[in-house]
Each structure stands twice: as structure tokens, then as C-alpha cells.
Design an enzyme around this catalytic site. Sequence first.
Site, PDB file in Angstrom:
ATOM      1  N   GLY A  84     -11.159  -1.660  -3.366  1.00 26.50           N
ATOM      2  CA  GLY A  84     -11.083  -1.548  -4.831  1.00 26.50           C
ATOM      3  C   GLY A  84     -10.674  -2.841  -5.524  1.00 26.50           C
ATOM      4  O   GLY A  84     -10.675  -2.923  -6.753  1.00 26.50           O
ATOM      5  N   VAL A 153      -9.692   3.334  -2.003  1.00 30.12           N
ATOM      6  CA  VAL A 153      -9.129   4.108  -0.895  1.00 30.12           C
ATOM      7  C   VAL A 153      -8.763   3.178   0.278  1.00 30.12           C
ATOM      8  O   VAL A 153      -7.718   3.322   0.907  1.00 30.12           O
ATOM      9  CB  VAL A 153     -10.166   5.172  -0.446  1.00 30.12           C
ATOM     10  CG1 VAL A 153      -9.847   5.719   0.925  1.00 30.12           C
ATOM     11  CG2 VAL A 153     -10.221   6.300  -1.478  1.00 30.12           C
ATOM     12  N   ILE A 190     -11.726  -1.058   8.020  1.00 33.66           N
ATOM     13  CA  ILE A 190     -11.714   0.402   8.131  1.00 33.66           C
ATOM     14  C   ILE A 190     -12.902   0.949   7.344  1.00 33.66           C
ATOM     15  O   ILE A 190     -13.014   0.729   6.133  1.00 33.66           O
ATOM     16  CB  ILE A 190     -10.388   0.978   7.614  1.00 33.66           C
ATOM     17  CG1 ILE A 190      -9.257   0.420   8.477  1.00 33.66           C
ATOM     18  CG2 ILE A 190     -10.396   2.498   7.668  1.00 33.66           C
ATOM     19  CD1 ILE A 190      -7.966   0.277   7.769  1.00 33.66           C
ATOM     20  N   LEU A 391       4.491  -3.013   0.547  1.00 31.93           N
ATOM     21  CA  LEU A 391       3.308  -3.821   0.858  1.00 31.93           C
ATOM     22  C   LEU A 391       2.198  -3.694  -0.184  1.00 31.93           C
ATOM     23  O   LEU A 391       1.531  -4.667  -0.510  1.00 31.93           O
ATOM     24  CB  LEU A 391       2.755  -3.429   2.236  1.00 31.93           C
ATOM     25  CG  LEU A 391       1.532  -4.233   2.662  1.00 31.93           C
ATOM     26  CD1 LEU A 391       1.894  -5.669   3.002  1.00 31.93           C
ATOM     27  CD2 LEU A 391       0.818  -3.584   3.829  1.00 31.93           C
ATOM     28  N   TYR A 393       2.464  -3.479  -3.181  1.00 29.49           N
ATOM     29  CA  TYR A 393       2.768  -4.337  -4.326  1.00 29.49           C
ATOM     30  C   TYR A 393       2.948  -5.755  -3.775  1.00 29.49           C
ATOM     31  O   TYR A 393       4.024  -6.319  -3.776  1.00 29.49           O
ATOM     32  CB  TYR A 393       4.046  -3.897  -5.046  1.00 29.49           C
ATOM     33  CG  TYR A 393       3.976  -2.535  -5.696  1.00 29.49           C
ATOM     34  CD1 TYR A 393       2.763  -1.909  -5.924  1.00 29.49           C
ATOM     35  CD2 TYR A 393       5.140  -1.885  -6.094  1.00 29.49           C
ATOM     36  CE1 TYR A 393       2.705  -0.657  -6.530  1.00 29.49           C
ATOM     37  CE2 TYR A 393       5.087  -0.642  -6.699  1.00 29.49           C
ATOM     38  CZ  TYR A 393       3.871  -0.033  -6.910  1.00 29.49           C
ATOM     39  OH  TYR A 393       3.827   1.201  -7.516  1.00 29.49           O
TER      40      TYR A 393
END
Length: 448
Positions: A84, A153, A190, A391, A393
Site C-alpha cells: 500500500g 495488507v 509475501i 515497527l 510506525y
Amino acid sequence: VDDSFLQCISSHSQNHSKTISEFVLAKNTSAYSSVFQSSVRNLRFLNTSTTKPEFIITPFNESHIQAAIVCAKAYDMQIRIRSGGHDYEGLSYVSEEKFVLIDLVNLRSISIDIEKENAWVESGATLGEFYYKIAEKSNVYGFPAGSCPTVGVGGHISGGGFGTIFRKKSMGEDLFWAIRGGGGASFGVIFSWKVRLVQIPPSVTVFKVAKTLEQGASKLLQKWQRIGDKLPEDLFLHAATEVVNASSNNNKTIRVSFDSLYLGEAGKLVPVSQQANPQNFCLTGQLNSRASSKQNQIMLRNPFQKPDWKGYTKSFLSRDIRTDLDTLWRKDEPDSGLRNTIPSQKRKIYKIQYMVTWDKEEETEQHLRWMRSLYSYMAPYVSKSPRAAYLNYRDLDLGRNKNGNTSFAQASVWGLKYFKNNFKRLVKVKTETDPSNFFRNEQSIPVP
Ligand code: FDA
């Protein structure tokens, strides 16, 4: 290099229904810039001095990803993986090394199995798309993740994920454990996630209470700290502070708002809340019950939309927030000021995010300085040794690997802050999974 790299990709890709130009963009192609910019969420990283990827690869299947990795290695290029694009330090699309960007924008399919209470979701989908798909199938299931619908995601789950029903979450083992909080980019790309859905009631209740400092906001925030962990798990209560009128430092309105989601109807929330808190915290606010499916709003990633903010974020975790809140809120700041200080609470640990945003490029240094000074100012009041951080942030001020490589001792400087004792276990998983340290960035898990 262009031609032979393209040939390499072509020979390692298995699905030939897509031509190479449909998923590999070289710098001289017309779509390159718009695809690159499409999910650069932070304008800070869109300036001309930022190194741009040699190629952008937008895979349609696993073999395209495998080809990208094999060929990037063969041509001595790093990769960056973007879902994203919400990484606060832009690590999904910025690199000091020569690199290839794997952008998962085409991998966003979602399939929901209500009977089995699970879902497959590809990494490039946004949280909003995912919530919406669940709501289309059922209004009594949900997934505990973040509240911003444009977050991807891929990065979100691999970095943790806090949201309105996160109190209903649990963890697992080794590599799967590592990529659910340790950051996926240290371990590979992933492709998709199989996740368990959680049951929610058909109606949920939301309420919002906002108070200014003059109306006693600081006191209310302190009360929230005392009772937060005693509230039932079905109740999420989060506080946000913002400067709503920043015309001058002496004449600004500072407001704390408490937003809540209760997994149940309003009629049940009132007695539950009164029991947890005899002083009837917050329930002077307006209560709204509404169908949970309607709460799931969709906001798709438009591949050609403009980036939407320029900001800088830091976070810390703490067991208690003891500070003179009135002084903190009024701390000197640049014009646009402190926009969001968001404590969320789980048990007796507080997660606070501070964020500042601005419009003008030339103000960047001033705002970064202010944020760093706020971070120093808060030191006495938050967790120490290590001063913990979240993490998702991301904050490169905590420390960074030089050119992606670093020693265990150097990486511990930032690693212990994000992961505490889990850092060692992450290093072990990393060593087993990627001993050559190909999957690396400025804050990837090191190989000792
Ligand atoms: P992005 O694509 O930038 O990826 C982030 C990191 O994950 C990068 O290191 C990237 O390489 C890696 N990565 C991404 N996809 C991968 C994949 N498929 N395989 C391996 N590695 C991969 N957090 C939260 O907990 N709750 C919240 O409510 C919010 N809200 C929120 C709002 C806004 C406006 C922003 C900018 C950020 C948040 N966040 C948040 C933080 C967010 O969870 C965090 O930035 C995530 O890492 C973003 O995931 P993306 O996929 O969007 O980012």
C-alpha cells in the site's frame, strides 16, 4: 542492461498470457512515473533527489515475483517491495542502492470463506477492500486490523497492525511468527495471507467525545489511562489530540477526542461501561448503534491518484504516560503544528503516535527539527532501556543499517526498540531463511 534484464524476466516468467510490457516498466516508459507515484503516500519522498527504481515490476502471479528476484540478483540490484506504500520512511519505494521496485498493485484478490471462518487475501489489497469484501459476505464477521482503509495488507500485517478490534488477535511460530510483526521485507515477498476472521455482532456502537483543554481534556486523558485496561475486550477506546486552531502559539485550541467502537448494541454498552467505571467515563457523548457492515467503508487505491500528505511520524510505547499534559500540548511548534497524538491502549501498554504534516517543501527541515525535539522532550515520561517503538510506525532516527548491511550490535540499537528480546529470535529466523541477506533495507533484520 534494459534489454537483457527484460529477457531475464521473460525467461523466468511462467505465465505468458501477459506481455512483459504489461508488468515491467523501465524508466523510459510512459506509465513509469504514474505507477511510481501512485502509492507514494508521503510527498517527502517524491522529490527529485530520491533515487528512483531502475524498473518497476507489477506482478500478476508468483512467477513474476520469482523472476523479479532472480533477475534483480543476477544484475546486482536490490529490491523494494510495495503493497500500500504507507511506510512512514518510504522504505517500500526508496533505496540508497540501485534497485527494482516490486509493486503488488495487481495482486489484490480476496476470497472469503464464511463457513470456515477464514479468508485468503493477496498482499496488494488495501484494508478497506478487505473489510468491504468481508462485509459483502457477512455482517457478523470482521478482521482485526488498522483503521485507515488505504493501508496495504502486505506491509500492515507483516509489521503488526493496530485497529479497533485488535484486542481480539493472537500470534504463531517461527517464520510465520516473524512475518507477523517482524516486517515482511526482511524475509521475502509475501504473496498472500490466509487469515482467520473473527466474529462480531450484527450491530456495533460507536461514540466520540471531544474536549478542549479548557473543558478539562487533560484530566479526562489521565482518567482514560487509569481505566483503559479495565474495560471489557469488546470495547476499544482511543484518544487523539489535535491543534484545531493554530493561528498563533498563544491562541490555539487544543482538543482531545475519544473515539470508540463497542462490539455490541448501545443498550449493552451503558451498563458495561458503568460497571468498569463508576464515574461514567465518556458516556456523556452521543451513542450511535449502527449495522457493522455499513461501518466498513471502501476506499480503493486509485493507481493514478496523487500522493496525499507530507508528514513525519514517531511513536513510542510506554507502561504509563505521566507528564504535564497541558505543557506538552502547548509545546512550541511550527505553524501547522501538532496534528495527531494518538494513544491507543492494550492492557497496561500505551502506544502513542505523534504526527506533523505540512504543505510547503521548504518547511521540511523545520518540522523535522520540531518533531525530534518533541521526541527528546518526552524521554523522561516513556519507556526506557529500551525506549520502545512500533515497527509499523517506522522511524529511521532510531538507527539504520548502512547500505542495508550491518552488524548485530549496530542493528540492536534500533532492533531492541522495536522488538525487545524478540530481536534475537528474528535474527535466528532471518539467518535460516535468507543467509545471504538479499532481502534487506535500512531497518531489515541483520544476519550476524
Ligand atoms: P508499504 O507498501 O509501504 O510497506 C511497508 C513495509 O512492508 C515496507 O518495508 C515494505 O517493503 C514491506 N512490505 C510491503 N508489502 C510486502 C510484502 N508483500 N512482502 C514483504 N514485505 C512487504 N498502522 C496501524 O497499525 N494501524 C492503523 O490504523 C494505521 N493507520 C495508518 C494510516 C496512515 C495514513 C498511514 C500512512 C499509516 C498507517 N499505519 C497504521 C501504519 C501502517 O500499518 C504501516 O505503514 C504499514 O507498514 C503499511 O503497509 P503498506 O503495505 O501500506 O506499506
